[in-house]
Scaffold this active site. Structure first.
Site, PDB file in Angstrom:
ATOM      1  N   CYS A  15      27.255  30.668  41.871  1.00  0.00           N
ATOM      2  CA  CYS A  15      27.341  31.868  42.697  1.00  0.00           C
ATOM      3  C   CYS A  15      28.412  31.654  43.756  1.00  0.00           C
ATOM      4  O   CYS A  15      28.906  30.533  43.948  1.00  0.00           O
ATOM      5  CB  CYS A  15      26.002  32.192  43.347  1.00  0.00           C
ATOM      6  SG  CYS A  15      25.453  30.938  44.526  1.00  0.00           S
ATOM      7  N   CYS A  18      27.461  29.021  46.336  1.00  0.00           N
ATOM      8  CA  CYS A  18      27.648  27.657  45.836  1.00  0.00           C
ATOM      9  C   CYS A  18      29.129  27.290  45.868  1.00  0.00           C
ATOM     10  O   CYS A  18      29.505  26.180  46.274  1.00  0.00           O
ATOM     11  CB  CYS A  18      27.126  27.535  44.408  1.00  0.00           C
ATOM     12  SG  CYS A  18      25.410  28.036  44.191  1.00  0.00           S
ATOM     13  N   ASP A 406      57.355  51.617  25.146  1.00  0.00           N
ATOM     14  CA  ASP A 406      58.662  51.337  24.570  1.00  0.00           C
ATOM     15  C   ASP A 406      58.616  51.846  23.124  1.00  0.00           C
ATOM     16  O   ASP A 406      57.541  52.055  22.566  1.00  0.00           O
ATOM     17  CB  ASP A 406      58.929  49.829  24.620  1.00  0.00           C
ATOM     18  CG  ASP A 406      60.274  49.465  24.023  1.00  0.00           C
ATOM     19  OD1 ASP A 406      61.212  50.264  24.151  1.00  0.00           O
ATOM     20  OD2 ASP A 406      60.374  48.390  23.405  1.00  0.00           O
TER      21      ASP A 406
END
Length: 752
Positions: A15, A18, A406
C-alpha cells in the site's frame, strides 16, 4: 562515483503507506541516490553509489523498517498470505477472542482471576491475550511509523489497540486487533491477486533454453542466452528469446506478445518473439538479443514501472488523504476529550466513540482505490497486446475526443502492390509487365520492388537488362536491347510523347488482367481509341489513390502501371467504431492530396490533411489540441514530433521495435489497428471505475465519520465496512477491467 541499480522484492509493501515507510527508511541513507517504490508490484528500485554503500546495507535498512526482502531480481513469486506468521498470529488471537466471548456470554460463571482495584475475569484475560497476540505486529509497525515520523494506518491502529487495552476496554481492544489484522490479510490477498496478473506475464518466458554449443544441444538459463546463439525450440515449447528463424517452420502462437488470436506461420527468415508458443513444428532460431533483453522482458519491466507515473486522480487522492487523516485524528481526540471535560459526558462512552473515529481515520481503501485499478488496466492491456506506459497515459486516453492517424503504415499496410496494368495499342499486359520488371529489376525503390514482385506472381519472365540508371525524382531506365524507361508521366512528356493523343487497348482481353475499368478515358481526339492519357486514365488512377508510372521507349509507349499502398482490411471498421464512440478522426499525411483523399474516403475519415512535412504535422496537432484531447497514431519512428506533442502517442506494430517501445505512450504490439478502439474502451472503463471507487470510498468514510461520534457506528462496523469491506470492494471492482476484450475484425473489416 559508480551508480548501480538494485531491484528489491518487498512482498509486504502493498500500500502507499507501506511504500512511504520504505521510502523514508532509505531517504537519508548515505550513498542512496534515489528510491522508486512500486507497491502494487511489491518492488523497490534503488539507485546507489556502490563505492559508499553495498546492497546488504540497503536491504538492512528496508528490513529495519519492518519489510522483509524476498530477493534482488524484481518481483518474487506469490506469497502464502494465509500461511504467514502474521496469519497464524491472527488465527491465535481470534481463537482467544472467541473463547473469551463464550466465557463471557456462556451459561457458566466468568471466574475472577485478579482483583487489583478492578476485577480481572477469565474473559478479560482471554480478550487481552487476543489483543496482544493479534495486535503485537500492529503495535510494532506503529512504533516504526513513529521513528519514521509517518502518520499512517499502523500508527493509528496500534495507538487504538494499546489505548483500549490500557484503559480496560479489553473487548474493544481484542476486536480491533483481530479484525484489523484479518483486514490486513485480506488486503494482502487482494493485492497478491493484482500482482498475479504481472506474474502471469513473467511466466510467459521459459526459465531454460536449448542452445546449440560446440555442435551439441545444451540446456541453459534463458537469461544466459547470448545474441547470435542458435536456440532450438520443439513443438509445444515456448520460444525463450527474440530472434530470426534459421531452420524449420511452424505455426506460432504470438498472442502472449501481440494479442493476435490466430497462430502465424513462421519459416526461415521470419522474426519471432520470446514468450510465443511453437504449435506443431521444429524451429532453430538465431537470437537477435540477449535472453534478458527480449521484447517480453521489456514489456514486463514497463508494466511494473508504469505505476510510478501517477494519474491526476491518484495525485488528488494522495493530497486529500494528507488532509483527511490528520483532521479525522484531531476529531477523534476531540471526541474523547471534549464531551467528558466540558459537557458532562461519560468517559467510557466517548472513549469508545473516539476510538471508532480513529479507525475511520484510516484512508487505506480510499488510497488504494486508484492504483489497483490502474494496475488491473495496464496488465489487462498487456495480455491483449497493448502496452500502456503509465497510469497517466491510461487516464488521458480515456478523455481523448480526437484521434489523428498517419496514413502510410497505419491506415494502410505500408506495402506497395500493383493494382492496374493498362496496355497501349499494340501491346498486352504481359509485355508491359515484362518490360517494366526488366528495367526495375535492379532498382531499390519500393515501386520497382512491387512491379518485379507482381511480374513473378503473374509468371512473367523479365528480359535481362543492362546499363541501369536511376533518374532521380523522375524514374529509371535500362537497356533491354533498346533503352526502356519506367517513370512518371512527366518523364515521358519530356521524352516527346503526346500524352493527350494516346491509343489504349480497348478490346477488353489484354487490359482486363488487372484493372480493366481504369483503362477507360475521356476521348481527347476524334479517332476511335484515342484518349487524353493525362486528363483521363492517369487522373482517374491518381484520384483512386494510386501512383502511376508509364512504361516504354523514347519513341513508343507500352502502357501504364498503377501501384498503391493497400488499405488495412480492418481500417474502415476501426474508424466506424471510433465514430460510434463519439471520437473525431483525422488523417495527417505527407502523401499527395488525391491519394490521401482516396484513402480517407475508403476508410471513412472525413478530415484529411495532405502534403504535410513533419513540421506541418506538428502544427496540425497543435491546432487539434486547441479543441480537445488528441491522440496520434503512427509507426513510432516517423512522425516523432507529432507523436510526442499529442496528448497520447500510439505506435503501431511495436513488437521487437525498441524505438516504439521506448518513445510511445501506448504501443500496439501487433500490426493491427484494432488496438486503438480497445485502448479507448479500456481507458474509459478504467476512468469510470476509478471514479466509482473514489466516490464509494468517500461516501462510506463520510457516513462512518459522521455516525461514529453520535454512537451509531461501532468499532466492528468501522473495521468491517470502512476498512476491510471497502478495500475488498474497490479491488474487486478494479478486476472488472480484465473482462474488457478487444474487438476482432474479419477480412472485410467488419467487427465480430
Amino acid at each position: 562515483m559508480s551508480t548501480e541499480r538494485l531491484e528489491l522484492s518487498v512482498p509486504d509493501m502493498d500500500c502507499s503507506s507501506c511504500a512511504g515507510k520504505v521510502d523514508a527508511a532509505l531517504a537519508d541513507v548515505e550513498g542512496v541516490d534515489s528510491v522508486e517504490t512500486r507497491p502494487t508490484a511489491g518492488v523497490a528500485v534503488v539507485e546507489y553509489d556502490s563505492g559508499r554503500i553495498d546492497p546488504d546495507r540497503i536491504i538492512g535498512h528496508v528490513e529495519a523498517a519492518g519489510y522483509g526482502v524476498a530477493g534482488t531480481d524484481g518481483m518474487a513469486s506469490g506469497t502464502a498470505v494465509w500461511r504467514s506468521r502474521r496469519a497464524y498470529a491472527t488465527y491465535a488471537g481470534a481463537v482467544a477472542m472467541l473463547v473469551g466471548f463464550v466465557v463471557l456470554w456462556g451459561p457458566l460463571a466468568d471466574p475472577t482471576l485478579l482483583d487489583v482495584g478492578r476485577e480481572a475475569t477469565l474473559s478479560d484475560a482471554l480478550f487481552v491475550l487476543g489483543a496482544v497476540v493479534a495486535g503485537t505486529p500492529v503495535a510494532r509497525a506503529g512504533l516504526r511509523s513513529v521513528r519514521l515520523r509517518e502518520l499512517d494506518i499502523d500508527l493509528l491502529m496500534g495507538t487504538a489497540i494499546i489505548a483500549a487495552t490500557a484503559v480496560g476496554y479489553y473487548v474493544e481492544a481484542a476486536t480491533l486487533a483481530v479484525l484489523f489484522s484479518l483486514a490486513e490479510l485480506l488486503e494482502a490477498h487482494a493485492m497478491d491477486r493484482t500482482r498475479e496478473s504481472i506474474r502471469e506475464l513473467l511466466a510467459l518466458s521459459p526459465d531454460t533454453a536449448t542452445v546449440k554449443r560446440d555442435g551439441e544441444e545444451v540446456s541453459v538459463p534463458a537469461a544466459g542466452v547470448g545474441a547470435g546463439e542458435t536456440v532450438v525450440v520443439r513443438p509445444g515449447e515456448r520460444i525463450p528469446v527474440d530472434g530470426d528463424v534459421t531452420e524449420g517452420g511452424s505455426a506460432v502462437d504470438e498472442s502472449p506478445i501481440t494479442g493476435e488470436s490466430v497462430p502465424v506461420d513462421k519459416t526461415v527468415g521470419d522474426e519471432v518473439y520470446a514468450g510465443s508458443v511453437v504449435e506443431g513444428g521444429y524451429l532453430e532460431i538465431e537470437a537477435t538479443a540477449a535472453g534478458d533483453e527480449t521484447t517480453l522482458s521489456r514489456v514486463v519491466e514497463l508494466v511494473e514501472s508504469a505505476e510510478s507515473r501517477q494519474t491526476d486522480a491518484e495525485r488528488l487522492v494522495d493530497r486529500f488523504a494528507g488532509y483527511y487523516t490528520p483532521i479525522v485524528v484531531a476529531g477523534a481526540i476531540a471526541t474523547v476529550l471534549v464531551p467528558p471535560l466540558f459537557l458532562g459526558g461519560v468517559w467510557g462512552t466517548w472513549f469508545v466513540r473516539g476510538l471508532t473515529l480513529l479507525v475511520v481515520a484510516c484512508p487505506c481503501a480510499f488510497v488504494i482505490s486508484t492504483p489497483v485499478t490502474v494496475v488491473s488496466g495496464l496488465t489487462s492491456a498487456a495480455r491483449n497486446g497493448v502496452l500502456i506506459k503509465g497510469g497517466d497515459h491510461l487516464e488521458r486516453m480515456g478523455t481523448v475526443d480526437t484521434i489523428a492517424f498517419d496514413k502510410t503504415g497505419t491506415l494502410t499496410t505500408g506495402e506497395l502492390a500493383v493494382t492496374d496494368v493498362v496496355p497501349a495499342a499494340g501491346h498486352d499486359v504481359s509485355g508491359v509487365l515484362a518490360a517494366a520488371a526488366g528495367v526495375e529489376r535492379h532498382s531499390e525503390h519500393p515501386i520497382g520492388a512491387a512491379i518485379v514482385g507482381h511480374a513473378e506472381e503473374a509468371g512473367v519472365e523479365p528480359p535481362e537488362a543492362g546499363g541501369f540508371e536511376s533518374l532521380t525524382g523522375r524514374g529509371v531506365r535500362a537497356d533491354l536491347g533498346e533503352t526502356h524507361y519506367v517513370g512518371k508521366p512527366g518523364l515521358f512528356a519530356d521524352l516527346g510523347h503526346d500524352l493527350g493523343h494516346t491509343h489504349l487497348r480497348t478490346d477488353g482481353g489484354a487490359a482486363t488482367a488487372v484493372g480493366a475499368d481504369s483503362a477507360v478515358g475521356d476521348p481527347a481526339c476524334e479517332r476511335p481509341g484515342c484518349v487524353d492519357l493525362r486528363a483521363g486514365t492517369i487522373t482517374e488512377l491518381q484520384s483512386a489513390g494510386k501512383t502511376v508510372v508509364l512504361v516504354g521507349t523514347e519513341t513508343e509507349l507500352y502502357g501504364v502501371v498503377a501501384v498503391a499502398d493497400t488499405v488495412r482490411p480492418e481500417a474502415r471498421a476501426v474508424v466506424d467504431a471510433l465514430g460510434d464512440a463519439g471520437v473525431r478522426t483525422v488523417m495527417l499525411t505527407g502523401d499527395n492530396e488525391r491519394t490521401a483523399n482516396a484513402v480517407g474516403e475508403a476508410v471513412g475519415i472525413g478530415t484529411v490533411r495532405a502534403d504535410l512535412l513533419p513540421e506541418a504535422k506538428l502544427d496540425a496537432i497543435e491546432g487539434l489540441l486547441e479543441d480537445g484531447t488528441v491522440a496520434m497514431v503512427g509507426d513510432g519512428v516517423n512522425d516523432a514530433p507529432a507523436l510526442a506533442r499529442a496528448d497520447v502517442g500510439v505506435a503501431m506494430g511495436a513488437a521487437g521495435t525498441d524505438t516504439a517501445l521506448e518513445t510511445a505512450d501506448i504501443a500496439l504490439m501487433a500490426d493491427d489497428l484494432g488496438g486503438v478502439p480497445y485502448s479507448l474502451r479500456l481507458a474509459r472503463d478504467a476512468n469510470g471505475i476509478i471514479k466509482q471507487n473514489i466516490g464509494a470510498s468517500l461516501a462510506v468514510k463520510a457516513v462512518l465519520a459522521a455516525g461514529a461520534p453520535l454512537g451509531y457506528v461501532s468499532v466492528i462496523v468501522a473495521v468491517l465496512v470502512g476498512d476491510m469491506g471497502m478495500s475488498l470492494g474497490v479491488t474487486t471492482n478494479a478486476f472488472r477491467l480484465g473482462r474488457v476484450d478487444p474487438e476482432e475484425f474479419d477480412d472485410d473489416g467488419a467487427s465480430e
